[in-house]
Design a protein around this motif. Structure first.
Motif, short mmCIF file in Angstrom:
data_model
loop_
_atom_site.label_atom_id
_atom_site.label_comp_id
_atom_site.label_asym_id
_atom_site.label_seq_id
_atom_site.Cartn_x
_atom_site.Cartn_y
_atom_site.Cartn_z
N LEU A 134 0.83 -1.21 0.00
CA LEU A 134 0.00 0.00 0.00
C LEU A 134 0.86 1.26 0.00
O LEU A 134 0.54 2.24 -0.69
CB LEU A 134 -0.94 -0.02 1.21
CG LEU A 134 -2.08 -1.03 1.15
CD1 LEU A 134 -2.83 -1.08 2.48
CD2 LEU A 134 -3.04 -0.69 0.03
N LEU A 135 1.96 1.24 0.73
CA LEU A 135 2.82 2.42 0.77
C LEU A 135 3.53 2.66 -0.56
O LEU A 135 3.70 3.80 -0.99
CB LEU A 135 3.85 2.30 1.89
CG LEU A 135 3.32 2.47 3.31
CD1 LEU A 135 4.48 2.52 4.31
CD2 LEU A 135 2.49 3.75 3.45
N VAL A 136 3.95 1.60 -1.23
CA VAL A 136 4.57 1.76 -2.55
C VAL A 136 3.58 2.40 -3.52
O VAL A 136 3.91 3.33 -4.25
CB VAL A 136 5.06 0.39 -3.09
CG1 VAL A 136 5.42 0.51 -4.57
CG2 VAL A 136 6.27 -0.09 -2.30
N PHE A 208 -2.97 13.67 6.44
CA PHE A 208 -3.44 13.40 7.80
C PHE A 208 -3.76 11.91 7.96
O PHE A 208 -3.39 11.27 8.95
CB PHE A 208 -4.70 14.19 8.16
CG PHE A 208 -4.71 15.63 7.78
CD1 PHE A 208 -3.54 16.32 7.49
CD2 PHE A 208 -5.91 16.33 7.74
CE1 PHE A 208 -3.57 17.66 7.16
CE2 PHE A 208 -5.95 17.66 7.41
CZ PHE A 208 -4.77 18.33 7.11
N LYS A 209 -4.48 11.38 6.97
CA LYS A 209 -4.94 9.99 7.05
C LYS A 209 -3.77 9.02 6.95
O LYS A 209 -3.76 7.99 7.64
CB LYS A 209 -5.97 9.73 5.94
CG LYS A 209 -7.21 10.60 6.05
CD LYS A 209 -8.05 10.54 4.78
CE LYS A 209 -9.17 11.58 4.83
NZ LYS A 209 -9.93 11.63 3.56
N LEU A 210 -2.79 9.35 6.10
CA LEU A 210 -1.64 8.47 5.98
C LEU A 210 -0.83 8.46 7.28
O LEU A 210 -0.41 7.39 7.75
CB LEU A 210 -0.75 8.93 4.82
CG LEU A 210 0.58 8.16 4.65
CD1 LEU A 210 0.34 6.66 4.55
CD2 LEU A 210 1.33 8.67 3.43
N PHE A 211 -0.64 9.62 7.89
CA PHE A 211 0.11 9.68 9.15
C PHE A 211 -0.66 8.97 10.26
O PHE A 211 -0.06 8.31 11.12
CB PHE A 211 0.41 11.13 9.52
CG PHE A 211 1.53 11.30 10.51
CD1 PHE A 211 2.60 10.42 10.53
CD2 PHE A 211 1.52 12.35 11.42
CE1 PHE A 211 3.64 10.58 11.43
CE2 PHE A 211 2.56 12.52 12.32
CZ PHE A 211 3.62 11.63 12.34
N ALA A 212 -1.98 9.09 10.24
CA ALA A 212 -2.80 8.36 11.22
C ALA A 212 -2.62 6.85 11.03
O ALA A 212 -2.52 6.10 12.01
CB ALA A 212 -4.27 8.75 11.06
N ALA A 213 -2.59 6.41 9.77
CA ALA A 213 -2.39 4.98 9.49
C ALA A 213 -1.03 4.51 10.00
O ALA A 213 -0.93 3.44 10.60
CB ALA A 213 -2.52 4.72 7.99
N PRO A 225 9.68 9.92 15.41
CA PRO A 225 10.72 9.40 14.49
C PRO A 225 10.29 9.38 13.03
O PRO A 225 11.07 9.73 12.14
CB PRO A 225 10.96 7.98 15.01
CG PRO A 225 10.55 8.01 16.43
CD PRO A 225 9.42 8.98 16.51
N ILE A 226 9.05 8.99 12.77
CA ILE A 226 8.59 8.91 11.38
C ILE A 226 8.52 10.29 10.75
O ILE A 226 8.96 10.49 9.61
CB ILE A 226 7.22 8.20 11.31
CG1 ILE A 226 7.37 6.72 11.64
CG2 ILE A 226 6.59 8.36 9.92
CD1 ILE A 226 6.06 5.96 11.75
N ILE A 227 7.96 11.28 11.45
CA ILE A 227 7.85 12.62 10.88
C ILE A 227 9.23 13.25 10.70
O ILE A 227 9.47 14.00 9.75
CB ILE A 227 6.93 13.52 11.74
CG1 ILE A 227 6.38 14.68 10.91
CG2 ILE A 227 7.64 14.02 12.96
CD1 ILE A 227 5.38 14.30 9.88
N ALA A 260 5.47 8.05 3.54
CA ALA A 260 5.51 6.63 3.23
C ALA A 260 6.92 6.07 3.39
O ALA A 260 7.12 4.99 3.96
CB ALA A 260 4.99 6.39 1.82
N LEU A 261 7.92 6.81 2.89
CA LEU A 261 9.30 6.36 3.03
C LEU A 261 9.72 6.35 4.50
O LEU A 261 10.50 5.49 4.93
CB LEU A 261 10.22 7.26 2.22
CG LEU A 261 10.08 7.13 0.69
CD1 LEU A 261 10.93 8.18 -0.01
CD2 LEU A 261 10.49 5.73 0.24
#
Length: 280
Positions: A134-136, A208-213, A225-227, A260-261
């Motif tokens: 899904l991220l790709v 917003f939705k991707l970061f929530a996921a 860490p992700i942000i 995503a990365l």
């Protein structure tokens, strides 16, 4: 013994190559499907006939050359190998085929193989393979169109919560829920703060939705860490594009691909490794 040890890597790697070939179709067709849907809804609201009546979805019509219309045969659609044998060109008209197609297949295959190496042939590995697929797809769709479709972000969010409830991820369910809440609300607040200060929109709701996921998959502790990783990757790419004068009109660079990365980096290295890498 050797074959038994490497079987999960081989199985998931081959599966990843096949899924990567399918993702190429999703990346190209999903935005067009959404455009057709929006056009049909607008036409219906205005009492007009839908502009496109021919079936067009993930399965129909069959893949073909965009230049000459040559229908792709099954042996011309073998992941990576067909591109090599065809020398990167259409067999009918010789039009060059984008290198991105085999790169997507190869990247997906490698990520799936890593999941097989890390978790074996288990539900956990299958879960993280879904995560990477899904991220790709979202990375390249957002890069091409600045669009993060709900049909991808929302299933990723729910899959993260379900996987947490089934103990297929390391995040306890409470951490996953608060990760989803924190991921959405943090970027939502940034969005409105930026808009109130400048009158402009700095990012889309899909971010917003991707970061929530991602928060649902890793827990609220991984949001920073992700942000951070997403921001570092985005800054490097943005500066590189500016130096090469390859920025789009208006200087717009979608943030979704870097989120995503950041998520993929967190999966491979772990959120704490990201913090150590940036000196925190």
């Amino acid at each position: 013994m050797w074959l038994e040890a490497w079987m999960p890597v081989l199985v998931t790697g081959v599966l990843g190559l096949l899924i990567g070939s399918f993702l190429n179709v999703v990346i190209y067709r999903l935005p067009k499907m959404l455009e057709r849907q929006w056009a049909a809804e607008c036409a219906e609201a205005m009492g007009q006939e839908a502009p496109d009546s021919e079936p067009f979805n993930i399965l129909v019509p069959r893949s073909r050359c965009q230049k000459c219309g040559h229908q792709i045969r099954w042996y011309e659609n073998i992941p990576v190998l067909s591109y090599v044998f065809l020398r990167g060109k259409c067999s009918a008209c010789g039009t060059p085929i984008s290198l991105r197609y085999p790169m997507v297949e190869l990247a997906t295959g490698l990520l799936f193989a890593w999941c097989g190496w890390r978790w074996g042939l288990t539900p956990t590995a299958a879960t993280w393979c879904l995560f990477t697929a899904l991220l790709v797809a979202m990375t390249l769709i957002d890069w091409d169109t600045t669009l993060l479709p709900d049909v991808l972000t929302l299933p990723l969010l729910w899959a993260g919560l379900i996987a947490s409830a089934l103990h297929w991820t390391q995040a306890p369910l409470a951490d996953a829920v608060w990760g989803a809440v924190g991921g959405y609300m943090s970027l939502w607040l940034v969005y409105w703060g930026f808009k109130l200060a400048t009158g402009k929109e700095g990012m889309g709701f899909g971010d917003f939705k991707l970061f929530a996921a991602l928060g649902a998959w890793f827990g609220w502790q991984a949001l920073v860490p992700i942000i951070l990783m997403a921001s570092v990757i985005g800054a490097i790419v943005g500066i590189g594009m500016k130096l090469m004068s390859s920025l789009r009109e208006g200087g717009v660079v979608p943030f979704g691909p870097f989120l995503a990365l950041g998520g993929i980096t967190a999966m491979v290295l772990g959120p704490q490794a990201i913090l150590r890498a940036v000196g925190l």
